[in-house]
Design an enzyme around this catalytic site. Structure first.
Site, PDB file in Angstrom:
ATOM      1  N   GLU A  49       0.962  -1.210   0.156  1.00 54.46           N
ATOM      2  CA  GLU A  49       0.063   0.081   0.041  1.00 54.46           C
ATOM      3  C   GLU A  49       1.128   1.034   0.130  1.00 54.46           C
ATOM      4  O   GLU A  49       1.685   1.565   0.915  1.00 54.46           O
ATOM      5  CB  GLU A  49      -0.897   0.186   1.276  1.00 54.46           C
ATOM      6  CG  GLU A  49      -2.050   1.100   1.118  1.00 54.46           C
ATOM      7  CD  GLU A  49      -2.398   1.645   2.704  1.00 54.46           C
ATOM      8  OE1 GLU A  49      -2.059   2.819   2.810  1.00 54.46           O
ATOM      9  OE2 GLU A  49      -2.446   0.791   3.503  1.00 54.46           O
ATOM     10  N   CYS A  74      -3.313   7.551   5.286  1.00 54.21           N
ATOM     11  CA  CYS A  74      -3.362   7.007   4.103  1.00 54.21           C
ATOM     12  C   CYS A  74      -4.515   7.258   3.230  1.00 54.21           C
ATOM     13  O   CYS A  74      -4.612   7.392   1.889  1.00 54.21           O
ATOM     14  CB  CYS A  74      -3.067   5.486   3.856  1.00 54.21           C
ATOM     15  SG  CYS A  74      -3.788   4.502   4.964  1.00 54.21           S
TER      16      CYS A  74
END
Length: 537
Positions: free
Chosen positions: A265, A305
Site C-alpha cells: 500500500e 493514507c
C-alpha cells in the site's frame, strides 16, 4: 518492561552486529533510550530459516489452537498497559487518545481473524464428487482448499505504530492464514515495536508453537529490508509506506529466481467530489461541509493514507462560498507534530512545490504548532485545466495539505477523473438531484479506486468483512486485494486441488466426515457445516 534494543529472532533476543540507531521524539528531535542494534544480512538468515522450519507445523494447526494464539496476542498487547501508549507517544508525537484507539483496532482485528479461523470459510473447501458412470468419460473425485503460501515478510508503517505495525493488519492476516512472519520494524518507533514483539513472542511460547512463527528484526530498509525480500525462504511481502520504497521491494521480489507477490500500500490522494446540489443549503451548511473537509485533511497531521489530498468543487458562486469557508476553517487550525523530522521536511518541500506551480493559489493556511516538526496546515486552489496539465498537482503530499480544483461542467469532472492515478478512495458529496451526474462518474471511479463513499469522508477505515483498503496502482501494487478487513487473509493463500486421494491421505478440511465443521461447496452447491451433508450423496 525494560527495553533491550535488540531484535527478537525465534523467541530469543539477538544483539545486532551492524550499526546502531535510536528512536526519536519528533516534538523535540531528542534521541530516546535504549540504543537499538541493527542486524547484518548474515544474522537475518537465522530469522528466515526459523520461519521456514516453523511453517510445516504452523500451517497445519487445528482451528482451535490457531484462533487461541491470535487471541493470546491481543490479550498480551492489552496487558502491556499504559507503557505501550506512553512509548508510542514519545516516538511518534501522536496523542494518547489516537494511540488508545489504534491499540483497540489492533487487538480487535486480531480477535476478528480468530473468528475467521474458527468459522473456516477462508479455507475455500470445494468438493466435486466422483461420477464413475458419467459418459462419455467418468469424473474423478476432485477436492480443493486454500493453503498458506509460506513465511511472510512484513514491514512496519511509519504512520500507524500499532495497527499497521508489529501486530498490525499485515501480520495478523498472515498469521491467520498460517504463515510465519518475519517483521521488519520501522526505525521511527523501535521501542513500540519491541514491546509488541515481546507480546507476540509470549503468545507463541504459551501456545506451544514453534518459536520461528514470529521474529522481529531491526535494520536499514536499503539493506536488511531488501535482503529480507530476496531471501528464498520468504514467499510473500506485506508493506505500507512510500511509493519509492514499495516499488523498490517489488523490483527485488520480481527479480528473484522464484518471484513472489508484494502486497504494497503506497500513495493515494483520495479525491472528494462536491456536486452542485450539496452546496444549495444555507451558509451554515456550507461552513459545516468545509469544516468536515478540513478536519479530514488535518486529522493526525494529515498523516493518514486516506487523507483527502484533492477536492473538486463547482465553479461559480456556490463553489466560491465553499472555497472561502475552507480558507476560514483551515486558518483556524494549528499544526500538529508530525511523525519524524524527515516527514516534516518532505511536507515543506511538497507544499512549496505545489504552491509555486502555475495557476495554483493559497486558499488558506493555519498556524505552526508548538513543536519543531508541526508545520501549519495549508490548502491550495486551482482549475481543472491546470490540474490535468501539470503532473506536480498529482503528487501526494504526506501531511496536512490539500488542493481544491474548480470544475465548470460534468465533462470537466470526467476528464480530470480519467487523468487521476489509482487511489484508495473517492468521496462524493451530493443530494438526490446530483444522482444523474454521479451515475456518469461512478463507472470511471470504479476503475480508479478501491472504495467509493457517499456523503462521508475517507479518513476512518472500518475493520470488517466488506471493507476494501486497496486500489489500482500506485495506491497498491495489486488492485485485487485489501490490506484491511477479513478479506486480507486471501493475500497469503493459494489453491491446491486433490484428485482421487483416499480419505486417509486427505487433509482434515477435505475429509468426508468434515472434522473441522467447515462450510463447503459440494458439486457447486453451498452446504453449511451444520447440515453434515455426505459427499456424493
Amino acid at each position: 518492561m525494560t527495553l533491550t534494543g535488540h531484535s527478537l529472532i525465534a523467541g530469543q533476543p539477538v544483539v545486532g552486529e551492524g550499526k546502531t540507531t535510536f528512536g526519536f521524539n519528533p516534538a523535540t528531535n531528542q534521541a530516546l533510550e535504549p540504543t537499538y542494534t541493527l542486524l547484518t544480512e548474515d544474522q537475518l538468515k537465522a530469522a528466515t530459516a526459523a520461519a521456514a522450519e516453523a511453517f510445516p507445523s504452523f500451517s497445519t494447526l487445528d482451528p482451535g489452537t490457531h484462533a487461541a494464539f491470535l487471541e493470546a496476542i491481543a490479550d498480551n498487547i492489552e496487558a502491556i498497559g499504559e507503557e505501550l501508549i506512553t512509548r508510542a507517544g514519545q516516538e511518534t508525537g501522536l496523542p494518547a487518545a489516537r494511540l488508545q484507539g489504534e491499540r483497540a483496532r489492533t487487538t480487535g482485528q486480531l480477535r476478528l481473524f480468530a473468528t475467521v479461523i474458527r468459522q473456516g470459510d477462508y479455507r475455500g473447501v470445494r468438493i466435486d464428487p466422483a461420477i464413475p458412470d458419467r459418459t462419455p468419460l467418468p469424473r474423478a473425485d476432485i477436492r480443493q482448499r486454500q493453503i498458506p503460501l509460506g513465511p511472510v515478510a512484513v514491514f512496519g508503517a511509519s504512520n500507524f505504530p500499532l495497527a499497521f505495525s508489529t501486530a498490525g493488519g499485515d501480520t495478523a492476516s498472515a498469521l491467520a492464514a498460517g504463515c510465519p512472519v518475519v517483521f521488519k520494524a520501522h526505525n521511527a518507533h523501535p521501542g513500540t515495536s519491541e514491546l509488541v514483539g515481546h507480546a507476540i513472542t509470549k503468545a507463541v511460547k504459551d501456545n506451544g508453537l514453534h518459536p520461528g512463527v514470529f521474529s522481529l528484526v531491526y535494520g536499514p530498509g536499503s539493506s536488511i529490508g531488501q535482503a529480507l525480500v530476496a531471501d528464498p525462504a520468504i514467499k510473500a511481502v506485506g508493506f505500507t509506506g512510500s511509493q519509492a520504497a514499495g516499488t523498490a521491494l517489488m523490483r527485488t521480489a520480481a527479480a528473484r529466481p522464484e518471484p513472489i507477490p508484494v502486497y504494497a500500500e503506497m500513495s493515494s490522494l483520495n479525491p472528494v467530489f462536491v456536486f452542485e446540489g450539496a452546496l444549495k443549503g444555507s451558509t451554515e451548511h456550507i461552513d459545516a461541509l468545509a469544516r468536515q473537509y478540513v478536519a479530514s485533511v488535518t486529522g493526525s497531521s494529515g498523516q493518514l493514507c486516506t487523507s483527502p489530498g484533492l477536492l473538486f468543487a463547482p465553479a461559480g458562486e456556490a463553489g466560491d462560498k465553499l472555497a472561502a469557508a475552507v480558507g476560514r476553517a483551515v486558518s483556524a487550525c494549528a499544526g500538529q507534530t508530525m511523525l519524524t523530522e524527515g516527514i516534516a521536511k518532505s511536507w515543506n518541500t511538497g507544499t512549496q512545490n505545489l504552491g509555486g506551480a502555475d495557476g495554483v493559489q493559497l486558499i488558506g493556511q493555519g498556524t505552526p504548532g508548538p513543536t519543531e516538526n508541526a508545520p501549519a496546515p495549508a490548502i491550495f486552489g486551482t482549475g481543472v485545466t491546470e490540474f490535468t496539465s501539470n503532473p506536480v498537482l498529482h503528487e501526494e503530499i504526506f501531511g496536512a495539505a490539500s488542493l481544491v480544483i474548480r470544475y465548470a461542467s460534468v465533462e470537466d469532472l470526467l476528464q480530470a477523473t480519467r487523468r487521476i492515478e489509482g487511489q484508495l478512495t473517492a468521496s462524493l458529496q451530493l443530494t438526490e438531484e446530483d444522482y444523474p451526474t454521479a451515475a456518469r462518474l461512478l463507472p470511471v471511479l470504479e476503475q480508479k479506486v478501491g472504495r467509493i463513499i457517499v456523503n462521508g469522508w475517507p479518513t476512518g477505515v472500518e475493520v470488517g468483512h466488506a471493507m476494501v483498503h486497496g486500489g489500482p496502482f500506485p495506491a497498491t501494487s495489486d488492485s485485487r486485494t485489501t490490506s484491511v478487513g477479513t478479506l486480507a487473509i486471501n493475500r497469503f493463500l493459494r489453491p491446491v486441488a486433490y484428485q482421487n486421494l483416499p480419505q486417509e491421505l486427505l487433509p482434515e478440511a477435505l475429509q468426508d466426515n468434515n472434522p473441522w465443521h467447515l462450510n463447503r461447496r459440494i458439486d457447486g452447491e453451498t452446504v453449511a457445516a451444520a447440515e453434515k451433508a455426505e459427499v456424493g450423496a
